[in-house]
Design a protein around this motif. Structure first.
Motif, PDB file in Angstrom:
ATOM      1  N   ARG A   1       0.812  -1.123  -0.242  1.00 36.37           N
ATOM      2  CA  ARG A   1      -0.267   0.222   0.170  1.00 36.37           C
ATOM      3  C   ARG A   1       0.883   1.533  -0.023  1.00 36.37           C
ATOM      4  O   ARG A   1       2.201   1.360   0.789  1.00 36.37           O
ATOM      5  N   PHE A   2       0.651   2.562  -0.918  1.00 38.23           N
ATOM      6  CA  PHE A   2       1.191   3.361  -0.563  1.00 38.23           C
ATOM      7  C   PHE A   2       0.797   4.444  -0.227  1.00 38.23           C
ATOM      8  O   PHE A   2      -0.965   4.454  -0.061  1.00 38.23           O
ATOM      9  N   ASP A   3       1.550   4.989   0.365  1.00 38.02           N
ATOM     10  CA  ASP A   3       1.424   6.143   1.349  1.00 38.02           C
ATOM     11  C   ASP A   3       1.657   7.009   0.493  1.00 38.02           C
ATOM     12  O   ASP A   3       1.980   8.396   0.740  1.00 38.02           O
TER      13      ASP A   3
ATOM     14  N   MET B   1      10.146  16.745 -20.741  1.00 38.37           N
ATOM     15  CA  MET B   1       8.789  15.746 -20.784  1.00 38.37           C
ATOM     16  C   MET B   1       7.734  16.048 -20.343  1.00 38.37           C
ATOM     17  O   MET B   1       7.738  16.423 -19.016  1.00 38.37           O
ATOM     18  N   LYS B   2       6.696  16.043 -20.919  1.00 35.98           N
ATOM     19  CA  LYS B   2       5.462  16.304 -20.055  1.00 35.98           C
ATOM     20  C   LYS B   2       5.245  14.388 -19.836  1.00 35.98           C
ATOM     21  O   LYS B   2       5.382  13.479 -20.179  1.00 35.98           O
ATOM     22  N   VAL B   3       4.660  14.437 -18.284  1.00 37.66           N
ATOM     23  CA  VAL B   3       4.850  12.989 -17.919  1.00 37.66           C
ATOM     24  C   VAL B   3       2.662  12.839 -17.439  1.00 37.66           C
ATOM     25  O   VAL B   3       2.653  13.726 -16.208  1.00 37.66           O
ATOM     26  N   GLY B   4       1.806  11.922 -17.977  1.00 35.82           N
ATOM     27  CA  GLY B   4       0.179  12.170 -18.151  1.00 35.82           C
ATOM     28  C   GLY B   4       0.542  11.346 -16.274  1.00 35.82           C
ATOM     29  O   GLY B   4       1.251  10.024 -16.582  1.00 35.82           O
ATOM     30  N   LYS B   5      -0.601  12.033 -16.003  1.00 40.36           N
ATOM     31  CA  LYS B   5      -1.053  10.836 -14.376  1.00 40.36           C
ATOM     32  C   LYS B   5      -0.951   9.022 -15.060  1.00 40.36           C
ATOM     33  O   LYS B   5      -1.042   8.850 -13.773  1.00 40.36           O
ATOM     34  N   GLN B   6      -1.322   9.250 -15.934  1.00 45.70           N
ATOM     35  CA  GLN B   6      -1.751   7.499 -16.233  1.00 45.70           C
ATOM     36  C   GLN B   6      -0.168   6.371 -15.818  1.00 45.70           C
ATOM     37  O   GLN B   6      -0.478   5.621 -15.513  1.00 45.70           O
ATOM     38  N   ASN B   7       0.822   7.304 -15.449  1.00 43.62           N
ATOM     39  CA  ASN B   7       1.930   6.606 -15.818  1.00 43.62           C
ATOM     40  C   ASN B   7       2.350   6.323 -14.186  1.00 43.62           C
ATOM     41  O   ASN B   7       3.557   5.831 -13.545  1.00 43.62           O
ATOM     42  N   PHE B   8       1.749   6.584 -13.342  1.00 43.56           N
ATOM     43  CA  PHE B   8       1.767   6.468 -11.925  1.00 43.56           C
ATOM     44  C   PHE B   8       0.967   5.653 -11.175  1.00 43.56           C
ATOM     45  O   PHE B   8      -0.601   5.233 -11.795  1.00 43.56           O
ATOM     46  N   LYS B   9       0.853   4.898 -10.272  1.00 40.17           N
ATOM     47  CA  LYS B   9       0.187   4.081  -9.025  1.00 40.17           C
ATOM     48  C   LYS B   9       0.948   4.606  -7.458  1.00 40.17           C
ATOM     49  O   LYS B   9       1.505   4.703  -7.310  1.00 40.17           O
ATOM     50  N   PRO B  10      -0.818   5.031  -7.509  1.00 41.59           N
ATOM     51  CA  PRO B  10      -1.972   5.059  -7.728  1.00 41.59           C
ATOM     52  C   PRO B  10      -1.664   6.430  -8.291  1.00 41.59           C
ATOM     53  O   PRO B  10      -0.928   7.114  -8.216  1.00 41.59           O
TER      54      PRO B  10
ATOM     55  N   PHE C   1       3.530  10.536   2.426  1.00 46.70           N
ATOM     56  CA  PHE C   1       4.199  10.670   1.848  1.00 46.70           C
ATOM     57  C   PHE C   1       5.119  10.887   0.267  1.00 46.70           C
ATOM     58  O   PHE C   1       5.523  10.986  -0.336  1.00 46.70           O
ATOM     59  N   GLY C   2       3.389  11.202  -0.542  1.00 43.63           N
ATOM     60  CA  GLY C   2       3.606  11.622  -2.144  1.00 43.63           C
ATOM     61  C   GLY C   2       3.836  10.458  -2.399  1.00 43.63           C
ATOM     62  O   GLY C   2       4.326  10.729  -3.062  1.00 43.63           O
ATOM     63  N   GLN C   3       3.888   8.879  -2.525  1.00 44.02           N
ATOM     64  CA  GLN C   3       4.448   8.023  -3.004  1.00 44.02           C
ATOM     65  C   GLN C   3       3.884   7.605  -4.200  1.00 44.02           C
ATOM     66  O   GLN C   3       2.080   6.857  -4.515  1.00 44.02           O
ATOM     67  N   HIS C   4       3.545   8.480  -5.285  1.00 46.71           N
ATOM     68  CA  HIS C   4       3.036   7.884  -6.619  1.00 46.71           C
ATOM     69  C   HIS C   4       3.898   7.357  -7.166  1.00 46.71           C
ATOM     70  O   HIS C   4       4.822   7.640  -7.817  1.00 46.71           O
ATOM     71  N   ILE C   5       3.884   6.046  -7.987  1.00 50.24           N
ATOM     72  CA  ILE C   5       5.349   5.118  -8.101  1.00 50.24           C
ATOM     73  C   ILE C   5       5.200   4.581  -9.566  1.00 50.24           C
ATOM     74  O   ILE C   5       3.610   4.853 -10.372  1.00 50.24           O
ATOM     75  N   LEU C   6       6.294   5.463 -10.117  1.00 46.69           N
ATOM     76  CA  LEU C   6       5.988   5.580 -11.363  1.00 46.69           C
ATOM     77  C   LEU C   6       5.997   3.597 -12.433  1.00 46.69           C
ATOM     78  O   LEU C   6       6.862   2.717 -12.386  1.00 46.69           O
ATOM     79  N   LYS C   7       5.078   3.754 -13.047  1.00 42.48           N
ATOM     80  CA  LYS C   7       4.606   2.012 -13.769  1.00 42.48           C
ATOM     81  C   LYS C   7       5.129   1.907 -15.211  1.00 42.48           C
ATOM     82  O   LYS C   7       5.318   0.905 -15.511  1.00 42.48           O
TER      83      LYS C   7
ATOM     84  N   PRO D   1      10.611   3.746   5.623  1.00 43.83           N
ATOM     85  CA  PRO D   1      11.728   2.692   5.996  1.00 43.83           C
ATOM     86  C   PRO D   1      11.089   1.371   5.617  1.00 43.83           C
ATOM     87  O   PRO D   1      11.766   0.490   4.745  1.00 43.83           O
ATOM     88  N   ARG D   2       9.656   1.608   5.180  1.00 44.29           N
ATOM     89  CA  ARG D   2       9.106  -0.254   3.712  1.00 44.29           C
ATOM     90  C   ARG D   2       9.385   0.488   2.779  1.00 44.29           C
ATOM     91  O   ARG D   2       9.851  -0.913   1.860  1.00 44.29           O
ATOM     92  N   MET D   3       9.657   2.049   2.504  1.00 41.92           N
ATOM     93  CA  MET D   3      10.529   1.645   0.845  1.00 41.92           C
ATOM     94  C   MET D   3      11.627   1.307   0.966  1.00 41.92           C
ATOM     95  O   MET D   3      12.516   0.694  -0.144  1.00 41.92           O
ATOM     96  N   GLY D   4      12.611   1.586   1.776  1.00 44.64           N
ATOM     97  CA  GLY D   4      14.130   1.854   1.402  1.00 44.64           C
ATOM     98  C   GLY D   4      13.768   0.004   2.145  1.00 44.64           C
ATOM     99  O   GLY D   4      14.799  -0.665   1.350  1.00 44.64           O
TER     100      GLY D   4
END
Ligand code: SAM
Length: 366
Positions: free
Chosen positions: A1-3, A162-171, A6-12, A60-63
């Motif tokens: 689960r992303f927090d 470059m521009k990056v659309g929001k659909q490239n991140f999770k969530p 912490f601004g966790q939007h993972i690049l997919k 720390p979980r991400m670390g």
């Protein structure tokens, strides 16, 4: 689960992780700092290209995730994970390149922290929310032009990549993102000015960017700060305070001196063009400028309180030093011909010219 805190939007999208690392043009000898490695999508690519990656991670979980990801591979020995808040670190580790899919809460302090480094990295490739990225590349006269824009263009050059659309991140985040490439000025190309001095002047100028600079420097608290700093400067350098500059003003002072320090722009909107259609913008501006603002500027920000304070008649006669400082400030604003300009119209050379003129008069901002 992303927090989300912490601004966790993972690049997919692997193509974007590739592009961020490619645009840093890493050399095999480079030490890279990555802020917020998350699960390590950008990290593994940087490890492939560089000598070492120092990954600074708050969660720390991400670390643990990023450490596990390279465990047992040749990349493991090139990775150092530092657990903690990059903004709270007294200094960012020295590095050749900085990369980050930046957690949006620390966009502004991260940039300021990097620009203030005495030996900044050669290059930074950073992803930000689009609105923030636009502020980085804004030019004088643009609605998004701010203290941040001036600092970035003074200490570095900045290019939209470059521009990056929001659909490239999770969530997916709420807004779109942009990647920018920042190249700080290095060595002898770096301006020979204290970062806090330049930034201190910009804070005053952009506190109300649509006002004239003369109005910005007439605010009571600004003059009080200039006076405090001037006294310290004179005492540290054994300089006697030169009262001659304020002779005319001194002659006009009476013991009750009620009005001398009240010219803080009560008639703000009389010039007609101020703040027209920029109300929303200014609000943003104010929020942003608040982020790392010392208490003195917080007071300044409360325009109503400040105006009330200014209307209250001063009980004490104005000190001679206060008059000297006010006369010096006016002299600088007139001699540079910048007093009637507004911060939103000035470029970094205008601000530098003004800072050097203030220094000539012994007036400092940090
Ligand atoms: N780099 C990963 C990617 O692109 O997939 C994750 C990026 S995610 C937008 C931001 C990461 O920064 C998260 O892992 C978060 O935990 C971390 N982070 C948030 N605030 C931080 C801070 N103040 N200092 C260091 N890391 C932080």
């Amino acid at each position: 689960r992303f927090d989300k805190d912490f601004g966790q939007h993972i690049l997919k999208n692997p193509g974007i992780s590739d592009a961020i690392v490619d645009k840093a043009y890493l050399k095999p000898t480079d030490v890279v700092v990555e802020v917020g490695p998350g699960t390590g999508n950008i990290t593994v690519r940087a490890l492939d290209k560089a000598k070492k990656v120092i990954a600074i991670e708050l969660d720390p979980r991400m670390g643990a995730e990023v450490t596990k990801r390279v465990q047992g591979t040749p990349l493991a020995k090139k990775l150092e994970v530092i657990l903690g808040d990059v903004i709270k670190m007294p200094e960012m580790p020295p590095c050749d390149a900085l990369i980050s899919n930046t957690p949006y809460q620390i966009s502004s302090p991260l940039i300021f922290k990097m620009l203030a480094m005495p030996n900044p990295p050669r290059v930074a490739v950073l992803m930000f929310q689009r609105e923030f990225a636009k502020r980085l590349v804004a030019k004088p006269g643009d609605a998004l032009y701010s203290r941040l824009s001036v600092n970035v263009n003074f200490w570095a050059s900045c290019k939209h990549i470059m521009k990056v659309g929001k659909q490239n991140f999770k969530p997916p985040p709420k807004v779109e993102s942009d990647v920018v490439r920042i190249e700080p000025l290095l060595g002898s190309a770096r301006p020979n000015i204290a970062f806090d001095e330049f930034d201190g002047l910009l804070r005053i100028a952009f506190n109300r960017k649509n006002k004239t600079l003369r109005a910005a420097f007439s605010v009571k608290e600004v003059l009080a700060m200039c006076e405090r700093n001037y006294k310290v400067y004179c005492s540290l350098n054994n300089i006697p305070i030169d009262e001659s500059i304020a002779t005319a003003d001194l002659a006009a002072v009476t013991a009750t001196d009620d009005n001398m320090d009240v010219d803080m722009d009560d008639n703000d909107n009389q010039d007609g063009d101020e703040e027209e259609g920029t109300g929303g913008m200014d609000q943003n501006e104010d929020e942003d400028e608040d982020e790392d603002m010392p208490a003195f500027f917080k007071e300044l920000h409360d325009a109503d309180a400040a105006k009330e304070a200014a209307k209250t008649p001063s009980r004490n006669p104005k000190s001679k030093v206060a008059l000297v400082v006010k006369a010096k400030v006016n002299k600088v604003l007139t001699s540079t011909a910048l007093g009637e300009k507004r911060a939103r119209q000035c470029d970094q050379n205008d601000f530098l010219k003004m800072l050097l003129a203030f220094h000539e008069e012994g007036i400092h901002f940090s």
